[in-house]
Design a protein around this motif. Structure first.
Motif, PDB file in Angstrom:
ATOM      1  N   UNK A  43       0.926  -0.965  -0.006  1.00  0.00           N
ATOM      2  CA  UNK A  43      -0.026  -0.056  -0.498  1.00  0.00           C
ATOM      3  C   UNK A  43       0.931   1.177  -0.247  1.00  0.00           C
ATOM      4  N   UNK A  44       1.757   1.201   0.733  1.00  0.00           N
ATOM      5  CA  UNK A  44       3.052   2.481   0.732  1.00  0.00           C
ATOM      6  C   UNK A  44       3.431   2.669  -1.181  1.00  0.00           C
ATOM      7  N   UNK A  45       3.858   1.464  -1.832  1.00  0.00           N
ATOM      8  CA  UNK A  45       4.361   1.524  -3.209  1.00  0.00           C
ATOM      9  C   UNK A  45       3.068   1.924  -3.771  1.00  0.00           C
ATOM     10  N   UNK A  73      -6.914   3.653   3.501  1.00  0.00           N
ATOM     11  CA  UNK A  73      -6.123   2.069   3.706  1.00  0.00           C
ATOM     12  C   UNK A  73      -5.472   1.522   4.566  1.00  0.00           C
ATOM     13  N   UNK A  74      -4.110   2.747   3.857  1.00  0.00           N
ATOM     14  CA  UNK A  74      -2.750   2.041   4.741  1.00  0.00           C
ATOM     15  C   UNK A  74      -3.682   1.948   6.640  1.00  0.00           C
ATOM     16  N   UNK A  75      -4.084   3.071   6.710  1.00  0.00           N
ATOM     17  CA  UNK A  75      -4.733   3.282   8.313  1.00  0.00           C
ATOM     18  C   UNK A  75      -5.580   2.148   8.954  1.00  0.00           C
ATOM     19  N   UNK A  76      -6.462   1.682   7.879  1.00  0.00           N
ATOM     20  CA  UNK A  76      -7.195   0.940   7.992  1.00  0.00           C
ATOM     21  C   UNK A  76      -6.584  -0.645   8.224  1.00  0.00           C
ATOM     22  N   UNK A  77      -5.800  -0.582   7.850  1.00  0.00           N
ATOM     23  CA  UNK A  77      -5.550  -2.084   7.741  1.00  0.00           C
ATOM     24  C   UNK A  77      -4.603  -2.839   9.284  1.00  0.00           C
ATOM     25  N   UNK A  78      -4.119  -1.756   9.786  1.00  0.00           N
ATOM     26  CA  UNK A  78      -4.301  -2.896  11.677  1.00  0.00           C
ATOM     27  C   UNK A  78      -5.585  -2.869  11.940  1.00  0.00           C
ATOM     28  N   UNK A  79      -6.752  -2.561  12.132  1.00  0.00           N
ATOM     29  CA  UNK A  79      -8.230  -2.949  12.009  1.00  0.00           C
ATOM     30  C   UNK A  79      -8.679  -4.058  11.276  1.00  0.00           C
ATOM     31  N   UNK A  80      -8.118  -4.304   9.976  1.00  0.00           N
ATOM     32  CA  UNK A  80      -8.965  -5.746   9.144  1.00  0.00           C
ATOM     33  C   UNK A  80      -7.887  -6.650   9.765  1.00  0.00           C
TER      34      UNK A  80
END
Lengths: 798, 218
Positions: free
Chosen positions: A419-421, A438-445
């Protein structure tokens, strides 16, 4: 204070029923898949134990014929007269094909104590001797009704499809007068009796075993099932972990308030643990109930599989065994403990004033992330080491566990990198916001995505294994079942006449000659083959010496199957003893899929020299016109139609047995993927409620709610695609481990691995569809969020 | 004397080493007294309040509440003191979002075992919350939520009330209403009140006023 604290903790679940549902459903699903598999295993093992208890298998030493399957009654009498305390057993199949019953005859006067239902069972000895009944469980008795003339007595403890009776009754019913199959040795034998070699040199002694033969043989199958159960359980526990983590995250402020108002930390931790224990028990009870349904659905297929593969009789009906449902509850509690330990420790360790501060949690999370990375690298490195140096079935499953858990832990970090790329390459402002969000959502998902990764990898791995097996097995059947027609004679005389009759009508007549033997110290079968065009043209060998068929045909060498080669540590060029004076080099190794024991093939003349008493009663016939040959055999030779089998029938039967073998794993695959889909759905639904603070600014700056909803949908698709991309190589690695490591350790043969891109593409589409379905409702809810709710985010006074 | 603080010191470790926040505080508060603590951001007033409330531990010094040394207590003992003898009112209200207003007001009193339905109802009426008892915190305005927090603190009948900028999140008019109601009710209970505030006007309504500067009382 306890009641007040509990009421506050429970009020969270009352106000967040969806979260409660996720937690309990996750636990129930995890427990259901695990306990379902365990129920199947427990039922099968109980059946094996019943068989062992009924027949005395494993409990006592036994005398068996060194060659063939029969012992003359005179040998038994000679042994008894010499002082040997032995009990005779005769056994055979009775009844029409498909519903056959194993009839076992014992002699209650000489059988060691505790054998069979006589004496300690439902009938005393005089009654047994006078009435001469046949004992069987209710289902088996129903099959025998009208088939035999002896009285039937229902005895529930007798193994399925097995009947016990007096030896003379059994010999009469089986048409085996004067013949025995084995002799059971009493544990205490008189001192000074003559040696076995002097009285019965044709018999060999087999030592008592800890478990039954069947149990041993089917252990691998049950281990595979258990591994699948564990994998499914792991997927479920990811859901539970996610739900507990979210609940604890949302209750951080409450925890701080409770502590600030005077609730001691220790009491708080105990209350939270008790609360989870209650939820675990509720989830466990639901899971065990669901597991019962899963087991009841799977059991008939498992029973058919075990019967087809190993001849093991397993009851098709399920019983509620305390050990099973208690273990279901225990695994539910254990899973909850695993999932909640981290959250409880973090609450216990956080300073009171820092526990609700995002910065403290961010620091804590960063540390967890580092630990996660380190554990992932360590597990993957362990997997690599196990591949290189490990041995044994347990190692195989250890390798699987390291690979799967290591990869799952690495997933969030890999996705974050991807996602960073994408974010650094994004041009438009919306794209930049989308990737960053989306990166911010990653921990929750991430937990739900890990569950999806595991489920998809399991699906890819198992479907690759099954399809590779199917492809190899079909080729193997073409090789092994080359003859167009198979015939069986009823007597030696008829066999000779049949061979003479068929010779001019066929291109080859292939006798099927075999004896049971001990080769390289292992139970095996020795075959005699008429080496001709059929073998030379159809048999592919895994490894072979030059001119392999010429040397085997000349009696200078032999072939062994892969199982015998691997178990005995033999390969081409090594010597194998097949008779007291006969040692031959191995000229080739052949694949022998589905056969649990070792096999060696020598030329027909050599076989006849070694075992002159064995005459072929079955033949494979090669012809270009199978129909004409069949007609000639029935009309001109007078062979009953039931003694003729054509190749297509045998292949169809063999394939059917094989297909059923994997019905269970296929069902578990579907269930596991469904659980992962559920995990994504619940995660998205839960996160949707917490998304407003992040989405409100984008809405305020000019993005429509509809557009935000569409982006939410797209986010789920992107994450599913990326997870699928990671799951494919992991699944292939899993398939390789199953085929090249676990299968070799469990069954003794290695399967070639094929890849099936079309199947993977279809699976990927299913995953996308599941992600879209899972995201649809939360996205729709978001698109319809009232502006007033979005405005609240900006209000100081909420 | 209800509260006795002597040579109290506290420092936090930061990127540049240990940062002293309180550098030797001496103060006393009598029963029923109201005291304002003012000071610039970072002067240590909230830290002092947290130490007195047993929410944090001091590096050195003494805090005696009604003769008992809070600094010598372990976590469980400090929790017992907070539960039974101290009421805390936070700037962010810190209500329990999953409990309704009635349960929130009664919460600390029930923890302390001093719950009395009559006095809880009286508090709710006095603070204008009687019609909101079955609502949840998210359904109330900021001023109403802070009134619930005040009622919760008072319902447990503590000896000492600690208020950390209780009106910091409220508009001026609401803040004034909340403040006057709080002071009136505290006066009725006879509890002492220590309030941290930035507002000189609110500080002026208190019986006594202490100003903190760089970790010391000015």
């Amino acid at each position: 204070m306890t009641a007040t604290g509990l009421s506050a903790l429970w009020s969270h679940w009352r106000r967040n029923p969806l979260q409660l549902f996720t937690l309990v459903a996750g636990l129930a699903l995890a427990t259901a898949l695990w306990s379902g598999v365990q129920a199947v295993n427990a039922e099968a093992r109980a059946s094996y134990d019943a068989a062992a208890a009924t027949l005395g298998e494993g409990q006592y030493d036994q005398l068996l014929p060194a060659v063939g399957s029969d012992i003359a009654q005179e040998t038994f009498i000679a042994l008894r007269r010499a002082g040997w305390l032995v009990g005779p057993v005769v056994e055979g199949q009775i009844g029409p094909a498909g519903t056959q019953v194993r009839l076992v005859g014992i002699d209650p006067l000489t059988a060691p104590g505790g054998l069979g239902p006589v004496g300690g069972g439902s009938m005393d000895l005089p009654q047994f001797l006078s009435e001469q009944p046949v004992f069987a469980n209710a289902a088996t008795a129903a099959k025998l009704e009208g088939l035999i003339d002896a009285p039937l007595v229902i005895e529930p403890t007798i193994a399925p499809d097995t009947a016990i009776t007096d030896i003379f009754v059994a010999q009469r019913l089986l048409g085996a007068q004067g013949r025995l199959n084995r002799l059971i040795l009493a544990p205490e034998q008189p001192v000074g009796r003559p040696a076995l070699e002097n009285i019965a040199p044709d018999l060999t002694r087999r030592a008592a075993q800890g478990g039954s033969d069947v149990g041993r043989l089917t252990d691998s199958f049950h281990l595979n099932l258990t591994a699948f159960g564990l994998l499914s359980f792991a997927v479920g526990i990811f859901i539970v972990h996610g739900a507990i983590g979210l609940a604890f995250e949302q209750r951080r402020a409450m925890v701080r308030t409770l502590r600030a108002l005077g609730m001691p930390l220790r009491r708080l931790i105990v209350l939270m643990a008790s609360e989870l224990l209650v939820l675990a028990l509720i989830g466990g009870v639901l899971g065990v109930s669901l597991g019962y349904i899963v087991a009841a659905t799977l059991l008939p297929d498992v029973a058919a599989t075990l019967k087809g593969l190993y001849g093991a009789q397993v009851s098709g009906a399920l019983q509620l065994r305390p050990a099973w449902w208690l273990s279901g509850l225990a695994i539910s509690v254990l899973g909850t403990a695993i999932a909640a330990t981290g959250a409880l420790i973090s609450v216990a360790r956080m300073p009171l004033l820092a526990s609700a501060q995002p910065r403290a949690w961010a620091t804590y999370r960063a540390r967890v992330r580092q630990i996660q990375m380190a554990v992932s690298v360590a597990l993957l490195a362990t997997a690599l080491i196990l591949v290189l140096v490990g041995e044994g079935l347990v190692m195989g499953f250890g390798l699987l566990a390291c690979l799967l858990i290591g990869a799952a832990l690495a997933l969030p970090l890999v996705l974050d990198g991807m996602l960073w790329l994408a974010s650094v390459r994004a041009r438009s402002v919306v794209a930049q916001w989308f990737w960053a969000d989306t990166r911010q959502q990653l921990p929750g998902l991430s937990l739900a995505l890990m569950a999806l990764l595991l489920a998809m990898a399991a699906n890819v791995g198992v479907s690759t294994m099954v399809s590779s097996f199917r492809l190899t097995f079909t080729g193997f059947l073409d090789q092994r079942l080359a003859s167009e027609i198979y015939v069986s004679a009823q007597s030696v005389q008829q066999a000779r006449a049949l061979e003479a009759f068929a010779a001019p009508l066929t291109s080859e007549v292939l006798p099927l000659l075999s004896v049971e033997a001990t080769l390289a110290g292992l139970p095996a079968e020795l075959y005699g083959a008429r080496i001709g065009a059929t073998y030379r043209d159809n048999w592919g060998l895994l490894a072979a010496a030059p001119n392999v068929w010429d040397s085997v045909a000349a009696g200078d060498a032999l072939l062994v199957n892969e199982q015998l080669a691997r178990r005995a540590g033999l390969w081409v060029g090594d010597d194998l003893r097949i008779g007291p004076q006969t040692v031959l080099p191995i000229a080739g190794v052949f694949g022998d899929y589905g056969n649990p024991i070792g096999q060696a093939i020598v030329s027909e003349p050599l076989f006849s020299t070694l075992h002159p008493q064995v005459t072929a009663l079955r033949f494979g016939l090669r012809t270009d016109d199978a129909e004409a040959l069949r007609n000639a055999l029935t009309d001109d030779f007078g062979l009953p139609a039931g003694n003729i089998t054509d190749q297509a029938q045998i292949k169809a039967f063999s394939l059917a047995v094989f297909e059923r073998t994997f019905t269970v794993t296929a069902a578990l695959n579907v269930l596991t993927l469904s659980v992962a889909g559920f995990a994504i759905f619940m995660s998205l639904l839960t996160l949707a409620g917490m998304r407003l603070p992040q989405l409100a600014p984008a809405w305020a700056l000019g993005m429509t709610r509809r557009r935000l909803g569409q982006l939410e949908l797209m986010r789920a698709v992107v994450l599913a695609v990326l997870t699928t991309a990671c799951a494919l190589p992991l699944g292939l690695a899993l398939a390789w481990v199953l085929l090249a490591v676990v299968n070799v350790e469990a069954f003794g043969w290695r399967l070639p691995m094929y890849v099936f891109p079309r199947d993977y593409a279809v699976l990927g589409l299913f995953a996308l569809a599941a992600a879209l379905l899972a995201a649809a409702w939360p996205a729709r809810r978001l698109a319809r969020t009232p502006p007033a709710d979005l405005l609240k985010v900006f209000a100081n006074e909420r | 004397m209800l509260l006795h603080v002597k040579h109290l010191k506290k420092s936090y470790s930061g990127a540049e080493g240990s940062v002293p926040v309180l550098r030797g505080i001496d103060m006393e508060v009598a029963a029923g007294e109201t005291l304002a603590l003012t000071g610039e951001s970072g002067s240590g007033k909230s830290t002092l309040l947290h130490l007195i409330g047993g929410l944090d531990t001091a590096d050195s010094g003494l805090i005696e509440l009604d003769g008992q040394d809070i600094t010598a207590m372990d976590d469980t003992q400090r929790a017992a003191v907070r539960r039974t003898r101290i009421g805390i009112i936070f700037q962010q209200f810190n209500l329990i979002p999953s409990l309704d207003i009635a349960a929130n007001i009664a919460f600390q009193a029930r923890l302390a075992g001093t719950y009395d339905v009559g006095s809880t109802d009286d508090l709710a009426k006095a603070l204008g919350l009687a019609t909101h008892l079955r609502k949840y915190p998210e359904q109330l305005s900021g001023g109403q939520q802070q009134r619930v927090a005040i009622a919760r603190a008072l319902a447990a009948r503590p000896q000492l009330i600690l208020a950390d900028e209780p009106t910091g999140n409220l508009d001026e008019s609401t803040a004034a209403d909340v403040m006057s109601q709080m002071l009136a009710l505290v006066a009725q209970t006879g509890a002492a009140l220590i309030m941290v505030t930035h507002s000189p006007r609110l500080a002026g309504q208190m019986g006594r006023h202490l100003h903190l500067r760089q970790g010391l009382l000015a």
